[in-house]
Design an enzyme around this catalytic site. Structure first.
Site, PDB file in Angstrom:
ATOM      1  N   ASP A 118      -6.032   3.789   0.462  1.00  0.00           N
ATOM      2  CA  ASP A 118      -5.949   3.176   1.801  1.00  0.00           C
ATOM      3  C   ASP A 118      -7.078   3.646   2.731  1.00  0.00           C
ATOM      4  O   ASP A 118      -6.865   3.812   3.935  1.00  0.00           O
ATOM      5  CB  ASP A 118      -4.567   3.459   2.444  1.00  0.00           C
ATOM      6  CG  ASP A 118      -3.429   2.873   1.625  1.00  0.00           C
ATOM      7  OD1 ASP A 118      -3.627   1.806   1.024  1.00  0.00           O
ATOM      8  OD2 ASP A 118      -2.352   3.487   1.580  1.00  0.00           O
TER       9      ASP A 118
ATOM     10  N   MET B  29       1.858  -2.363  -6.636  1.00  0.00           N
ATOM     11  CA  MET B  29       2.186  -0.945  -6.548  1.00  0.00           C
ATOM     12  C   MET B  29       1.491  -0.094  -7.617  1.00  0.00           C
ATOM     13  O   MET B  29       2.084   0.841  -8.157  1.00  0.00           O
ATOM     14  CB  MET B  29       3.713  -0.750  -6.632  1.00  0.00           C
ATOM     15  CG  MET B  29       4.482  -1.453  -5.535  1.00  0.00           C
ATOM     16  SD  MET B  29       3.949  -0.990  -3.871  1.00  0.00           S
ATOM     17  CE  MET B  29       4.623   0.665  -3.794  1.00  0.00           C
TER      18      MET B  29
ATOM     19  N   HIS C 290      -1.822  -3.139   4.644  1.00  0.00           N
ATOM     20  CA  HIS C 290      -1.072  -1.890   4.742  1.00  0.00           C
ATOM     21  C   HIS C 290      -0.226  -1.938   6.014  1.00  0.00           C
ATOM     22  O   HIS C 290      -0.744  -2.239   7.097  1.00  0.00           O
ATOM     23  CB  HIS C 290      -2.051  -0.704   4.785  1.00  0.00           C
ATOM     24  CG  HIS C 290      -1.339   0.609   4.771  1.00  0.00           C
ATOM     25  ND1 HIS C 290      -0.788   1.135   3.614  1.00  0.00           N
ATOM     26  CD2 HIS C 290      -1.036   1.471   5.764  1.00  0.00           C
ATOM     27  CE1 HIS C 290      -0.200   2.274   3.913  1.00  0.00           C
ATOM     28  NE2 HIS C 290      -0.334   2.506   5.197  1.00  0.00           N
TER      29      HIS C 290
ATOM     30  N   ASN D  81       4.182 -11.578   1.408  1.00  0.00           N
ATOM     31  CA  ASN D  81       2.791 -11.827   1.827  1.00  0.00           C
ATOM     32  C   ASN D  81       2.169 -12.944   0.993  1.00  0.00           C
ATOM     33  O   ASN D  81       1.416 -13.763   1.516  1.00  0.00           O
ATOM     34  CB  ASN D  81       1.958 -10.548   1.738  1.00  0.00           C
ATOM     35  CG  ASN D  81       2.208  -9.657   2.931  1.00  0.00           C
ATOM     36  OD1 ASN D  81       1.727  -9.937   4.033  1.00  0.00           O
ATOM     37  ND2 ASN D  81       3.006  -8.613   2.749  1.00  0.00           N
TER      38      ASN D  81
END
Ligand code: GRF
Length: 204
Positions: free
Chosen positions: A147, A92, A111, A16
């Site tokens: 999230d 992470m 996500h 990404n």
């Protein structure tokens, strides 16, 4: 157009990150990557950044006595760059409220599922094992949950009958690499308006 300085946090592969670098270099994304910080020194994403002469820093979480101390070190690295937006790109570590409050509505995450379905780790596998017919990708702002923050953009990825976890993973990642630069560009254009849980996209 102004180019907001981005602070990108990674832990690993950095595909990404690469997509964001490419989007800037091709002129799609009007932003500047001020620095890339990894909590793991072996993260391949660091090499990607170095190749493009982007400053990198390694801040190993295990070198700090607490999450708060680790995050203080992150902030100390970011501050001189005057970071306007923190980008989590495969980072992470869970962030504490202390860090999140330092960058209110200024931390984005990607996500690999359609939130609120399948939060947490191994989201592509969770969706695959569940047997969903459609999964996708979500870009959202970070809040104090896992999230759970306000959603900026989502795209669906339909499953094919003969999909394996690998083939699905590949398609989800390809979508991620388009969606993340788009969301960051909306921020750069100052088109994101946060109203509670909702993110309005101005002039769309
Ligand atoms: C991506 O699937 C992203 O959605 C998730 O972690 C993965 C990071 O991959 N948060 P990469 O390091 O960007 O290749």
């Amino acid at each position: 157009m102004k180019k907001p300085p981005l602070g990108i946090l990674i832990s690993g592969h950095g595909s990404n990150l690469q997509a964001i670098i490419d989007a800037i270099e091709t002129g799609f994304l009007s932003a500047k990557i001020a620095c890339v910080v990894s909590n793991k020194k072996e993260a391949y994403g660091l090499k990607r950044a170095e190749k493009h002469r982007i400053p990198t820093h390694v801040i190993r979480h295990q070198d700090y006595p607490s999450r708060e101390a680790f995050e203080k070190a992150l902030i100390q690295v970011f501050d001189p760059y005057k970071i306007e937006l923190v980008i989590l790109a495969g980072f992470m570590r869970v962030l504490t409220p202390q860090f999140i409050r330092h960058y209110p509505h200024r931390i984005m995450n990607i996500h690999p599922a359609l939130l609120p379905s399948f939060p947490g780790v191994e989201a592509i596998q969770q969706a695959y094992d569940y047997g969903v017919k459609v999964t996708g990708v979500t870009v959202h702002l970070i809040d104090e949950g896992t999230d759970t923050g306000p959603i900026i953009l989502q795209t669906t990825v339909p499953l094919k009958p003969d999909d394996t976890l690998e083939s699905l993973t590949e398609r989800v990642h390809a979508v991620e690499h388009k969606l993340y630069p788009q969301a960051i560009q909306l921020f750069a254009e100052e088109r994101l308006e946060i109203q509670g849980r909702k993110v309005l996209i101005k002039d769309s």
